[in-house]
Motif scaffolding. Sequence first.
Motif, mmCIF file in Angstrom:
data_model
loop_
_atom_site.group_PDB
_atom_site.id
_atom_site.type_symbol
_atom_site.label_atom_id
_atom_site.label_comp_id
_atom_site.label_asym_id
_atom_site.label_seq_id
_atom_site.Cartn_x
_atom_site.Cartn_y
_atom_site.Cartn_z
ATOM 1 N N TYR A 10 0.850 -1.182 0.000
ATOM 2 C CA TYR A 10 0.000 0.000 0.000
ATOM 3 C C TYR A 10 0.893 1.243 0.000
ATOM 4 O O TYR A 10 1.918 1.275 0.673
ATOM 5 N N LEU A 11 0.444 2.231 -0.774
ATOM 6 C CA LEU A 11 1.231 3.462 -0.886
ATOM 7 C C LEU A 11 0.266 4.622 -1.049
ATOM 8 O O LEU A 11 -0.693 4.540 -1.840
ATOM 9 N N VAL A 12 0.517 5.695 -0.299
ATOM 10 C CA VAL A 12 -0.296 6.899 -0.429
ATOM 11 C C VAL A 12 0.630 8.053 -0.767
ATOM 12 O O VAL A 12 1.602 8.304 -0.047
ATOM 13 N N LYS A 13 0.338 8.751 -1.846
ATOM 14 C CA LYS A 13 1.160 9.871 -2.297
ATOM 15 C C LYS A 13 0.255 11.062 -2.636
ATOM 16 O O LYS A 13 -0.968 10.928 -2.722
ATOM 17 N N ARG A 14 0.886 12.196 -2.854
ATOM 18 C CA ARG A 14 0.130 13.405 -3.185
ATOM 19 C C ARG A 14 0.294 13.752 -4.661
ATOM 20 O O ARG A 14 1.300 13.392 -5.291
ATOM 21 N N THR A 15 -0.674 14.448 -5.206
ATOM 22 C CA THR A 15 -0.590 14.862 -6.606
ATOM 23 C C THR A 15 0.665 15.690 -6.826
ATOM 24 O O THR A 15 1.073 16.482 -5.962
ATOM 25 N N GLY A 16 1.292 15.434 -7.961
ATOM 26 C CA GLY A 16 2.498 16.144 -8.323
ATOM 27 C C GLY A 16 3.776 15.485 -7.853
ATOM 28 O O GLY A 16 4.868 15.830 -8.333
ATOM 29 N N GLU A 17 3.685 14.530 -6.929
ATOM 30 C CA GLU A 17 4.875 13.838 -6.459
ATOM 31 C C GLU A 17 5.414 12.901 -7.528
ATOM 32 O O GLU A 17 4.662 12.386 -8.365
ATOM 33 N N LYS A 18 6.697 12.640 -7.477
ATOM 34 C CA LYS A 18 7.317 11.609 -8.303
ATOM 35 C C LYS A 18 7.280 10.319 -7.502
ATOM 36 O O LYS A 18 7.750 10.277 -6.371
ATOM 37 N N VAL A 19 6.709 9.271 -8.089
ATOM 38 C CA VAL A 19 6.480 8.025 -7.365
ATOM 39 C C VAL A 19 7.238 6.886 -8.038
ATOM 40 O O VAL A 19 7.221 6.753 -9.264
ATOM 41 N N PHE A 20 7.887 6.075 -7.233
ATOM 42 C CA PHE A 20 8.624 4.916 -7.725
ATOM 43 C C PHE A 20 7.981 3.642 -7.185
ATOM 44 O O PHE A 20 7.821 3.488 -5.979
ATOM 45 N N LEU A 21 7.652 2.731 -8.070
ATOM 46 C CA LEU A 21 7.197 1.401 -7.679
ATOM 47 C C LEU A 21 8.262 0.405 -8.125
ATOM 48 O O LEU A 21 8.657 0.391 -9.288
ATOM 49 N N GLU A 22 8.691 -0.420 -7.172
ATOM 50 C CA GLU A 22 9.799 -1.330 -7.449
ATOM 51 C C GLU A 22 9.318 -2.777 -7.525
ATOM 52 O O GLU A 22 8.425 -3.194 -6.789
ATOM 53 N N CYS A 23 9.968 -3.527 -8.396
ATOM 54 C CA CYS A 23 9.622 -4.939 -8.576
ATOM 55 C C CYS A 23 10.918 -5.729 -8.770
ATOM 56 O O CYS A 23 11.772 -5.335 -9.585
ATOM 57 N N VAL A 24 11.029 -6.836 -8.054
ATOM 58 C CA VAL A 24 12.211 -7.695 -8.166
ATOM 59 C C VAL A 24 11.759 -9.133 -8.360
ATOM 60 O O VAL A 24 10.856 -9.602 -7.677
ATOM 61 N N GLN A 25 12.400 -9.830 -9.318
ATOM 62 C CA GLN A 25 12.115 -11.257 -9.504
ATOM 63 C C GLN A 25 13.405 -12.047 -9.327
ATOM 64 O O GLN A 25 14.496 -11.555 -9.616
ATOM 65 N N ASP A 26 13.241 -13.295 -8.863
ATOM 66 C CA ASP A 26 14.417 -14.080 -8.483
ATOM 67 C C ASP A 26 14.679 -15.257 -9.405
ATOM 68 O O ASP A 26 15.408 -16.183 -9.034
ATOM 69 N N MET A 27 14.060 -15.263 -10.598
ATOM 70 C CA MET A 27 14.201 -16.433 -11.473
ATOM 71 C C MET A 27 14.941 -16.137 -12.765
ATOM 72 O O MET A 27 14.837 -16.902 -13.720
ATOM 73 N N ASP A 28 15.660 -15.047 -12.809
ATOM 74 C CA ASP A 28 16.491 -14.751 -13.979
ATOM 75 C C ASP A 28 15.652 -14.640 -15.262
ATOM 76 O O ASP A 28 16.118 -14.954 -16.352
ATOM 77 N N HIS A 29 14.417 -14.159 -15.108
ATOM 78 C CA HIS A 29 13.547 -14.006 -16.279
ATOM 79 C C HIS A 29 13.963 -12.800 -17.105
ATOM 80 O O HIS A 29 14.313 -11.749 -16.569
ATOM 81 N N GLU A 30 13.877 -12.969 -18.425
ATOM 82 C CA GLU A 30 14.212 -11.863 -19.315
ATOM 83 C C GLU A 30 13.086 -10.828 -19.369
ATOM 84 O O GLU A 30 13.335 -9.632 -19.429
ATOM 85 N N ASN A 31 11.848 -11.310 -19.420
ATOM 86 C CA ASN A 31 10.709 -10.401 -19.609
ATOM 87 C C ASN A 31 10.147 -9.928 -18.280
ATOM 88 O O ASN A 31 9.952 -10.723 -17.352
ATOM 89 N N MET A 32 9.846 -8.637 -18.204
ATOM 90 C CA MET A 32 9.146 -8.095 -17.044
ATOM 91 C C MET A 32 8.093 -7.111 -17.519
ATOM 92 O O MET A 32 8.264 -6.465 -18.566
ATOM 93 N N PHE A 33 7.011 -7.017 -16.739
ATOM 94 C CA PHE A 33 5.830 -6.275 -17.167
ATOM 95 C C PHE A 33 5.269 -5.447 -16.011
ATOM 96 O O PHE A 33 5.333 -5.872 -14.855
ATOM 97 N N TRP A 34 4.691 -4.306 -16.325
ATOM 98 C CA TRP A 34 3.899 -3.534 -15.376
ATOM 99 C C TRP A 34 2.487 -3.373 -15.924
ATOM 100 O O TRP A 34 2.294 -2.935 -17.070
ATOM 101 N N TYR A 35 1.508 -3.721 -15.070
ATOM 102 C CA TYR A 35 0.088 -3.564 -15.396
ATOM 103 C C TYR A 35 -0.564 -2.671 -14.337
ATOM 104 O O TYR A 35 -0.119 -2.600 -13.195
ATOM 105 N N ARG A 36 -1.675 -2.050 -14.729
ATOM 106 C CA ARG A 36 -2.557 -1.507 -13.716
ATOM 107 C C ARG A 36 -3.908 -2.212 -13.826
ATOM 108 O O ARG A 36 -4.334 -2.621 -14.920
ATOM 109 N N GLN A 37 -4.531 -2.406 -12.660
ATOM 110 C CA GLN A 37 -5.783 -3.140 -12.591
ATOM 111 C C GLN A 37 -6.848 -2.243 -12.005
ATOM 112 O O GLN A 37 -6.692 -1.730 -10.890
#
Lengths: 115, 115
Positions: A10-37
Amino acid sequence: DVKVTQSSRYLVKRTGEKVFLECVQDMDHENMFWYRQDPGLGLRLIYFSYDVKMKEKGDIPEGYSVSREKKERFSLILESASTNQTSMYLCASSPLSGGGNQPQHFGDGTRLSIL
Amino acid sequence: AQSVTQLDSQVPVFEEAPVELRCNYSSSVSVYLFWYVQYPNQGLQLLLKYLSGSTLVESINGFEAEFNKSQTSFHLRKPSVHISDTAEYFCAVRKNTGTASKLTFGTGTRLQVTL
């Protein structure tokens, strides 16, 4: 077992802020994806990457950028957060081998609220 | 481009009753088909996939889906549901191009199992 870890649930930020979402995988996969739901819209692809320093726009890239400096890490950046970016964000990874028949493995998601 | 239609946004069902979640797709090329499940507050998990061969595919928890090329469908069925099957189910399609390519998701069907 493949593990895809998103840094925040969970993350709460304010309008105008720069936001970073981080993702790490441990299986040496070549492909990575970001979705919004979003309710009633399913999952929509924002960006994906098939190699370090490579990125491709998905269906809804506007207002977002990404960074992939290391194979295991894929970051989603909201340059100037806006309220319409309040959503659940899901990261996924998959191996390149086997072409399109390899399933994507998902993290548990980050629920981002922009106030 | 391919697309996926899940006509039912919600399906209420009593425990031990059968259920069918509908999925139709459109694509100008051959595709791989997937069903993912999302339990509350979790990411998506692969439930089953159709790549080639037998058109009936099964999961370890009693779900099955049948690929019907003429009707461009990949409906998910279970003969007797359990409370623990309550979740959101997403159908997804990927082009069979031999190289990694994007998944296109449907908008999801929320299965609500009650006593």
